[in-house]
Design an enzyme around this catalytic site. Structure first.
Site, PDB file in Angstrom:
ATOM      1  N   ARG A  90      -7.087  56.940  34.846  1.00 34.13           N
ATOM      2  CA  ARG A  90      -7.338  56.092  36.007  1.00 34.13           C
ATOM      3  C   ARG A  90      -7.659  54.669  35.555  1.00 34.13           C
ATOM      4  O   ARG A  90      -8.255  54.460  34.502  1.00 34.13           O
ATOM      5  CB  ARG A  90      -8.507  56.637  36.845  1.00 34.13           C
ATOM      6  CG  ARG A  90      -8.132  57.870  37.674  1.00 34.13           C
ATOM      7  CD  ARG A  90      -9.288  58.356  38.516  1.00 34.13           C
ATOM      8  NE  ARG A  90     -10.363  58.843  37.684  1.00 34.13           N
ATOM      9  CZ  ARG A  90     -11.451  58.180  37.346  1.00 34.13           C
ATOM     10  NH1 ARG A  90     -11.655  56.952  37.823  1.00 34.13           N
ATOM     11  NH2 ARG A  90     -12.360  58.713  36.561  1.00 34.13           N
ATOM     12  N   TYR A 233       0.231  58.290  36.740  1.00 31.52           N
ATOM     13  CA  TYR A 233      -0.720  59.217  36.160  1.00 31.52           C
ATOM     14  C   TYR A 233      -1.828  59.672  37.106  1.00 31.52           C
ATOM     15  O   TYR A 233      -2.483  58.851  37.748  1.00 31.52           O
ATOM     16  CB  TYR A 233      -1.380  58.597  34.922  1.00 31.52           C
ATOM     17  CG  TYR A 233      -2.134  59.631  34.128  1.00 31.52           C
ATOM     18  CD1 TYR A 233      -1.472  60.415  33.194  1.00 31.52           C
ATOM     19  CD2 TYR A 233      -3.475  59.863  34.360  1.00 31.52           C
ATOM     20  CE1 TYR A 233      -2.149  61.408  32.502  1.00 31.52           C
ATOM     21  CE2 TYR A 233      -4.155  60.850  33.672  1.00 31.52           C
ATOM     22  CZ  TYR A 233      -3.485  61.624  32.743  1.00 31.52           C
ATOM     23  OH  TYR A 233      -4.155  62.598  32.068  1.00 31.52           O
ATOM     24  N   LYS A 242      -8.324  61.451  44.314  1.00 28.56           N
ATOM     25  CA  LYS A 242      -9.450  60.528  44.353  1.00 28.56           C
ATOM     26  C   LYS A 242      -9.282  59.494  45.466  1.00 28.56           C
ATOM     27  O   LYS A 242     -10.244  59.103  46.118  1.00 28.56           O
ATOM     28  CB  LYS A 242      -9.629  59.851  42.988  1.00 28.56           C
ATOM     29  CG  LYS A 242      -9.913  60.855  41.862  1.00 28.56           C
ATOM     30  CD  LYS A 242     -11.136  61.677  42.146  1.00 28.56           C
ATOM     31  CE  LYS A 242     -11.297  62.946  41.342  1.00 28.56           C
ATOM     32  NZ  LYS A 242     -11.463  62.862  39.917  1.00 28.56           N
ATOM     33  N   HIS A 262     -17.582  64.294  44.700  1.00 21.38           N
ATOM     34  CA  HIS A 262     -16.946  64.615  43.418  1.00 21.38           C
ATOM     35  C   HIS A 262     -17.695  65.811  42.824  1.00 21.38           C
ATOM     36  O   HIS A 262     -18.471  65.674  41.886  1.00 21.38           O
ATOM     37  CB  HIS A 262     -17.044  63.390  42.508  1.00 21.38           C
ATOM     38  CG  HIS A 262     -16.206  63.462  41.273  1.00 21.38           C
ATOM     39  ND1 HIS A 262     -16.487  62.729  40.141  1.00 21.38           N
ATOM     40  CD2 HIS A 262     -15.080  64.166  40.979  1.00 21.38           C
ATOM     41  CE1 HIS A 262     -15.580  62.976  39.210  1.00 21.38           C
ATOM     42  NE2 HIS A 262     -14.724  63.840  39.693  1.00 21.38           N
ATOM     43  N   SER A 284     -16.571  62.241  35.631  1.00 22.12           N
ATOM     44  CA  SER A 284     -15.289  62.677  35.087  1.00 22.12           C
ATOM     45  C   SER A 284     -15.443  63.135  33.639  1.00 22.12           C
ATOM     46  O   SER A 284     -16.107  62.476  32.841  1.00 22.12           O
ATOM     47  CB  SER A 284     -14.286  61.530  35.157  1.00 22.12           C
ATOM     48  OG  SER A 284     -14.132  61.134  36.503  1.00 22.12           O
ATOM     49  N   CYS A 286     -17.111  65.606  32.421  1.00 18.77           N
ATOM     50  CA  CYS A 286     -18.481  65.980  32.063  1.00 18.77           C
ATOM     51  C   CYS A 286     -18.795  67.425  32.419  1.00 18.77           C
ATOM     52  O   CYS A 286     -19.966  67.802  32.516  1.00 18.77           O
ATOM     53  CB  CYS A 286     -19.482  65.031  32.711  1.00 18.77           C
ATOM     54  SG  CYS A 286     -19.462  63.392  31.961  1.00 18.77           S
ATOM     55  N   ASP A 309     -13.405  70.050  41.397  1.00 20.01           N
ATOM     56  CA  ASP A 309     -13.431  68.585  41.315  1.00 20.01           C
ATOM     57  C   ASP A 309     -13.933  67.909  42.591  1.00 20.01           C
ATOM     58  O   ASP A 309     -14.630  66.911  42.508  1.00 20.01           O
ATOM     59  CB  ASP A 309     -12.036  68.055  40.970  1.00 20.01           C
ATOM     60  CG  ASP A 309     -12.049  66.622  40.449  1.00 20.01           C
ATOM     61  OD1 ASP A 309     -12.826  66.342  39.521  1.00 20.01           O
ATOM     62  OD2 ASP A 309     -11.302  65.783  40.993  1.00 20.01           O
ATOM     63  N   SER A 400      -5.583  64.304  28.112  1.00 18.67           N
ATOM     64  CA  SER A 400      -4.429  65.137  28.487  1.00 18.67           C
ATOM     65  C   SER A 400      -4.901  66.214  29.460  1.00 18.67           C
ATOM     66  O   SER A 400      -6.076  66.608  29.451  1.00 18.67           O
ATOM     67  CB  SER A 400      -3.802  65.755  27.240  1.00 18.67           C
ATOM     68  OG  SER A 400      -4.768  66.473  26.488  1.00 18.67           O
ATOM     69  N   ARG A 401      -3.976  66.688  30.301  1.00 12.42           N
ATOM     70  CA  ARG A 401      -4.381  67.531  31.435  1.00 12.42           C
ATOM     71  C   ARG A 401      -3.401  68.673  31.676  1.00 12.42           C
ATOM     72  O   ARG A 401      -2.239  68.605  31.281  1.00 12.42           O
ATOM     73  CB  ARG A 401      -4.440  66.668  32.708  1.00 12.42           C
ATOM     74  CG  ARG A 401      -5.429  65.495  32.619  1.00 12.42           C
ATOM     75  CD  ARG A 401      -6.608  65.695  33.484  1.00 12.42           C
ATOM     76  NE  ARG A 401      -7.669  64.722  33.233  1.00 12.42           N
ATOM     77  CZ  ARG A 401      -8.866  64.804  33.791  1.00 12.42           C
ATOM     78  NH1 ARG A 401      -9.146  65.771  34.640  1.00 12.42           N
ATOM     79  NH2 ARG A 401      -9.811  63.916  33.514  1.00 12.42           N
TER      80      ARG A 401
HETATM   81  P1  GTP Z   1     -12.690  65.713  35.474  1.00 12.50           P
HETATM   82  O1  GTP Z   1     -11.528  66.608  35.736  1.00 12.50           O
HETATM   83  O2  GTP Z   1     -12.324  64.480  34.714  1.00 12.50           O
HETATM   84  O3  GTP Z   1     -13.450  65.364  36.713  1.00 12.50           O
HETATM   85  O4  GTP Z   1     -13.659  66.482  34.419  1.00 12.50           O
HETATM   86  P2  GTP Z   1     -14.677  67.719  34.567  1.00 12.50           P
HETATM   87  O5  GTP Z   1     -16.006  67.236  35.058  1.00 12.50           O
HETATM   88  O6  GTP Z   1     -14.056  68.843  35.289  1.00 12.50           O
HETATM   89  O7  GTP Z   1     -14.916  68.120  33.008  1.00 12.50           O
HETATM   90  P3  GTP Z   1     -14.432  69.405  32.172  1.00 12.50           P
HETATM   91  O8  GTP Z   1     -15.060  70.679  32.674  1.00 12.50           O
HETATM   92  O9  GTP Z   1     -12.954  69.383  32.087  1.00 12.50           O
HETATM   93  O10 GTP Z   1     -15.064  69.092  30.755  1.00 12.50           O
HETATM   94  C1  GTP Z   1     -14.752  67.920  30.039  1.00 12.50           C
HETATM   95  C2  GTP Z   1     -15.083  68.096  28.573  1.00 12.50           C
HETATM   96  O11 GTP Z   1     -16.455  68.459  28.404  1.00 12.50           O
HETATM   97  C3  GTP Z   1     -14.256  69.204  27.927  1.00 12.50           C
HETATM   98  O12 GTP Z   1     -13.813  68.768  26.672  1.00 12.50           O
HETATM   99  C4  GTP Z   1     -15.236  70.329  27.793  1.00 12.50           C
HETATM  100  O13 GTP Z   1     -14.926  71.166  26.707  1.00 12.50           O
HETATM  101  C5  GTP Z   1     -16.599  69.635  27.623  1.00 12.50           C
HETATM  102  N1  GTP Z   1     -17.714  70.466  28.165  1.00 12.50           N
HETATM  103  C6  GTP Z   1     -17.749  71.092  29.370  1.00 12.50           C
HETATM  104  N2  GTP Z   1     -18.870  71.822  29.520  1.00 12.50           N
HETATM  105  C7  GTP Z   1     -19.588  71.644  28.379  1.00 12.50           C
HETATM  106  C8  GTP Z   1     -20.862  72.157  27.907  1.00 12.50           C
HETATM  107  O14 GTP Z   1     -21.553  72.902  28.588  1.00 12.50           O
HETATM  108  N3  GTP Z   1     -21.272  71.714  26.687  1.00 12.50           N
HETATM  109  C9  GTP Z   1     -20.510  70.875  25.906  1.00 12.50           C
HETATM  110  N4  GTP Z   1     -20.989  70.518  24.717  1.00 12.50           N
HETATM  111  N5  GTP Z   1     -19.309  70.399  26.307  1.00 12.50           N
HETATM  112  C10 GTP Z   1     -18.852  70.771  27.514  1.00 12.50           C
HETATM  113  C1  SPV Z   2     -11.322  62.371  37.108  1.00 15.99           C
HETATM  114  O1  SPV Z   2     -11.075  61.400  36.385  1.00 15.99           O
HETATM  115  O2  SPV Z   2     -12.432  62.539  37.661  1.00 15.99           O
HETATM  116  C2  SPV Z   2     -10.285  63.410  37.305  1.00 15.99           C
HETATM  117  C3  SPV Z   2      -8.924  63.114  36.866  1.00 15.99           C
HETATM  118  O3  SPV Z   2     -10.560  64.450  37.898  1.00 15.99           O
HETATM  119  S1  SPV Z   2      -8.089  62.040  37.956  1.00 15.99           S
HETATM  120  O4  SPV Z   2      -7.229  62.847  38.828  1.00 15.99           O
HETATM  121  O5  SPV Z   2      -7.256  61.163  37.142  1.00 15.99           O
HETATM  122  O6  SPV Z   2      -9.043  61.322  38.762  1.00 15.99           O
HETATM  123 MN    MN Z   3     -12.779  64.468  38.534  1.00 13.22          MN
END
Ligand code: GTP
Ligand code: SPV
Ligand code: MN
Length: 619
Positions: A90, A233, A242, A262, A284, A286, A309, A400-401
């Site tokens: 983004r 993207y 979003k 979110h 994001s 996290c 999400d 990457s996704r």
């Molecule tokens: P968006 O799709 O961008 O909104 O991200 P999200 O909030 O869904 O994050 P996601 O669950 O994909 O995690 C992002 C990164 O954080 C990944 O590389 C995970 O492996 C890492 N991660 C998630 N949960 C944990 C955790 O409990 N501990 C640690 N150390 N890393 C974590």
């Molecule tokens: C984020 O960045 O919070 C995502 C990926 O979930 S995007 O669709 O690019 O916003």
């Molecule tokens: Mn997100």
């Protein structure tokens, strides 16, 4: 879902509807004609969302090289896309909220007046679809016709976006049939900004990932419009996500007494069979997808996935806050996803998945950092180059996704299919914080919970352009996604609390990312986060009392279930340490942050800050 083998269906066959509109709604017809007149596509394709349409589009994109088909035995029905290296996340500095007054957008958004922005966009969109097809993509956010559901149409010249929209939303004829005169719908327009015929009439060769250096992601909340230019993207191009479900919907929500957030959504069943529902806002990349798909490591608990999400929350007839996931798929972060961290995600992406910017294995499957402990000895990296483990760059882009239907998730909850939403028991706010923020704490009241949400800061990730690791304020994980003045958004949250009264869910703060002085994570995270959910639910149920610290209530000695894991006593202490001096500094920064909102700043949050300072000095 079954995988349909690839029959010979070309776009010239009887798929979707090419010239012929699939609606007689005059508002839709007029709008499509108007955008087509501006953008000058060669063809208009009205999407019906059918499997045949998917088939034809994927074949076309394989032929043009935009999609690489993966090995059918290893990853059936799946494809890899490699974006332009400058179009991988983004673009927050190119994202605008377009309202009559700047104050409506607030100090944390880029703002432009609607007329000004339209004047900027017009010349960019003029002829921008020349030589391309414009797809008309009707979609429903939530079950068609549901009480919390909203509908929209995306016009786009990106077939890659169409395919992703078909996974991410309930896309197709049912949504179009629902969009009749009198129904409110959101108009979204997207162009990659690379016409195939220039102003002189010269034909330009297409590329695998068309995009434009100049990018604009523009929200017009007053007219329920989105205009996105120059990027193919993720959140820049899948406008349901979003742009609509957060930026536009947050304004719709404020006007109509609900919330667009979110947040992930999960259903939890405790060892005696009682169910609970939790929503959690983390910035994001996290941990939302991971928590939504959590596989508990403590016996007896069951987690089911409702969303990963976005959540729309609305006070229900029973006085409780009810939530739906308006989406139909996951656009999940690939790196870090493996059987040891998120087996549910790994099992979801067995097939029918679009991968973007991951690495390709020699046998035609995908790989990314963290998928397995040791990388294959040879890969094609996300930019199409040879890669071996001794390379000093990652094989997959950090952002990457994978795009996959939620129905493929082995833990999808039945409630995802229902339109009334689930009643929330707890709301969690989190972020990526190496210091200060305890593993878990409960807010002392709804207003204290809103204060916690408003003061969240988190280390930046690869999900947005910019410097990874830099600490920034990301209130409610909505900094890039709130469609109006952030302080007014906080006031809205405070007023929802008043509406809910005693029915309000409890609010917690969590932090999986606290680090020791040696830089390692103090908490094992992932499946072990079930231990934190267990404590949260036992607080909701009144089974445990916790101990009150200045920043909130944390587990009392022995309340956090640590059976079967070893967390050194010193680490455990550090996970809950509240250093009054560091927290005083944190308060100073919060005060500074709040100050920018001036008169819009809700007094109740200033009072919360003052009360926190008092509690900190009392210890
Ligand atoms: P968006 O799709 O961008 O909104 O991200 P999200 O909030 O869904 O994050 P996601 O669950 O994909 O995690 C992002 C990164 O954080 C990944 O590389 C995970 O492996 C890492 N991660 C998630 N949960 C944990 C955790 O409990 N501990 C640690 N150390 N890393 C974590
Ligand atoms: C984020 O960045 O919070 C995502 C990926 O979930 S995007 O669709 O690019 O916003
Ligand atoms: Mn997100």
């Amino acid at each position: 879902m079954t995988v349909i083998d690839t029959p010979d269906v070309s776009l010239d066959s009887n798929v979707g509807s090419h010239g012929e509109p699939t609606t007689n709604n005059p508002e839709v017809l007029a709008w499509v004609a108007e955008v087509a007149e501006l953008t000058e596509p060669d063809y208009i394709h009205w999407c019906d969302g059918s499997q045949e349409e998917w088939q034809a589009l994927t074949e076309e994109l394989v032929a043009t090289g935009t999609l690489i088909p993966l090995n059918k035995d290893l990853r059936p029905g799946s494809f890899l896309a490699r974006s332009h290296p400058g179009d991988v996340a983004r673009v927050e500095d190119r994202t605008f909220i377009c309202t009559e007054n700047e104050a409506e957008a607030g100090p944390t958004n880029n703002w432009r007046a609607p007329a000004d922005m339209h004047a900027t966009l017009k010349p960019l969109f003029r002829g921008s679809m020349r030589g391309r097809t414009m797809y008309v993509v009707p979609f429903s956010m939530g079950p068609v016709g549901g009480p919390i559901t909203q509908v929209g149409i995306q016009l786009t010249d990106s077939p890659y976006a169409v395919l992703n929209m078909r996974i991410m939303t309930r896309m197709g004829q049912a949504a179009m049939d629902y969009i009749t005169p009198g129904i409110e719908w959101v108009r979204t327009v997207h162009s990659v900004g690379m016409p195939l015929v220039n102003d002189n009439g010269d034909v330009i060769d297409d590329v695998e990932w068309p995009c434009n250096d100049e990018k604009y992601i523009c929200q017009f909340p007053d007219t329920l419009e989105v205009w996105s230019f120059g990027s193919g993207y993720g959140g820049n191009a899948l406008l349901s996500k979003k742009c609509f479900a957060l930026r536009i919907a947050s304004v719709m929500a404020r006007n109509n007494g609900w919330l667009a957030e979110h947040m992930l959504l999960l259903k939890l069943t405790n060892p005696v069979g009682k169910t609970f529902h939790i929503a959690a806002a983390f910035p994001s990349a996290c941990g939302k997808t991971n928590l939504a798909m959590l596989r508990p490591t403590i016996p007896g608990w069951k987690v089911e996935t409702i969303g990963d999400d976005i959540a729309w929350l609305r006070p229900g007839p029973d006085g409780r806050l009810r939530a739906i996931n308006p989406e139909a798929g996951f656009f999940g972060v690939a790196p870090g996803t493996g059987y040891s961290t998120n087996p549910v995600a790994m099992d979801s992406i067995w097939g029918n998945t679009i991968f973007t910017n991951v690495a390709l294995t020699d046998d035609g499957d995908v790989w990314w950092e963290g998928m397995t402990d040791t990388p294959p000895s040879h890969l094609i990296d996300w930019q199409g180059n040879d890669w071996t483990p001794d390379a000093d760059r990652p094989a997959a882009h950090p952002n990457s996704r994978f795009t996959v239907p939620i129905t493929q998730c082995p833990t999808v909850a039945n409630e995802w299919f229902e339109s009334d939403g689930v009643p929330l028991d707890a709301i969690l706010f989190g972020g990526r914080r190496a210091t200060n923020i305890p593993l878990v704490s409960e807010s002392l009241s709804w207003n204290h919970g809103v204060f916690i949400g408003a003061s969240v800061s988190s280390e930046k990730t690869a999900a947005q352009e910019g410097t990874v690791g830099e600490l920034r304020r990301d209130p409610f994980a909505m900094l890039p996604f709130c469609g109006y003045n952030m302080a007014d958004y906080w006031s809205h949250w405070l007023s929802i609390g008043e509406t809910l009264g005693e029915h309000a869910p409890k609010v917690f703060q969590v932090n999986w990312f606290r680090k020791g002085d040696d830089g390692r994570f103090l908490w094992p995270g992932f499946g072990e986060n079930s231990r934190v959910l267990d404590w949260i639910i036992r607080r909701v149920d009144g089974e445990v009392t916790g101990r009150e610290l200045a920043v909130g209530t944390v587990p009392a000695d022995g309340e956090l279930n640590l059976d079967g894991i070893h967390v050194p006593a010193a680490d455990l202490e550090e996970l809950f340490e509240v250093d009054p001096e560091l927290w005083a500094a944190e308060c100073d920064l919060t005060e500074e942050y709040f100050a920018q909102f001036g008169a819009n700043m809700p007094e109740a949050l200033n009072e919360q800050l003052a009360a926190l300072r008092t509690r900190l000095t009392a210890v």
